[in-house]
Design a protein around this motif. Sequence first.
Motif, PDB file in Angstrom:
ATOM      1  N   THR A   1       0.835  -1.207   0.000  1.00  0.00           N
ATOM      2  CA  THR A   1       0.000   0.000   0.000  1.00  0.00           C
ATOM      3  C   THR A   1       0.866   1.251   0.000  1.00  0.00           C
ATOM      4  O   THR A   1       0.350   2.361  -0.122  1.00  0.00           O
ATOM      5  CB  THR A   1      -0.907   0.063   1.243  1.00  0.00           C
TER       6      THR A   1
ATOM      7  N   THR B   1     -13.046   0.400   1.006  1.00  0.00           N
ATOM      8  CA  THR B   1     -13.022   0.661  -0.432  1.00  0.00           C
ATOM      9  C   THR B   1     -13.136  -0.599  -1.289  1.00  0.00           C
ATOM     10  O   THR B   1     -13.388  -0.511  -2.492  1.00  0.00           O
ATOM     11  CB  THR B   1     -11.733   1.414  -0.830  1.00  0.00           C
TER      12      THR B   1
ATOM     13  N   LYS C   1      -5.620   1.777  -6.218  1.00  0.00           N
ATOM     14  CA  LYS C   1      -6.965   1.416  -5.775  1.00  0.00           C
ATOM     15  C   LYS C   1      -7.716   0.701  -6.891  1.00  0.00           C
ATOM     16  O   LYS C   1      -8.426  -0.278  -6.651  1.00  0.00           O
ATOM     17  CB  LYS C   1      -7.733   2.662  -5.337  1.00  0.00           C
TER      18      LYS C   1
END
Length: 200
Positions: A34, A78, A46
Amino acid sequence: MDSERIRIPYPVIVEGRYDRLRLSSVIDAEIITTDGFGIFKNAEKKALLAALAAKTPLIVLTDPDGAGGVIRSHLCGTLPPDRIIKLYAPRIEGTEKRKKAPSAEGVLGVEGMDGTLLRDLFLPFSGTGVARDRGGITAAMLAADGFTGSSGAAERRDAAGGSLGLPPGMNAKAFLSALNIMISAEEYRSLAGRFGDRKS
């Protein structure tokens, strides 16, 4: 040794490159970082994770501190919850070897975890699911089909990747890794027939 690593059929998400290096000595899997809090503003990463989650569950392992919890919560907010497998490393006091001082909370991150501990965390997933034949799509295949090393290769990668929901602008290495997670070698041949530029 490679023969001692556990093969995990799902991509694994960790925070940073040192976490990835530590895990790669214990498991045989696609490991994605990440970049710490960088994931919050990285729209392309993403989009990549969302595309992967549409094809396979993702394992999330962040550091056992407040920052790790924030990153894990962000990912869970998300990505589809039913596509996330959350692993939790125990809070162990200590300092990573490469650091002169402990973290703000004084606990080890994933990079500082004992190999046996990490192995035990991942062992339950070593025989689950249907693992794709990773390695079935090779760099040589990408080159032969015009996805690397030739004029227009980047555009062809974008077109082929777009059909799979991948973000544009992926370099050849990232593109190859994503393909080996998302599709089989047979499916790749169909993709190359539609978007590639095979040289005879």
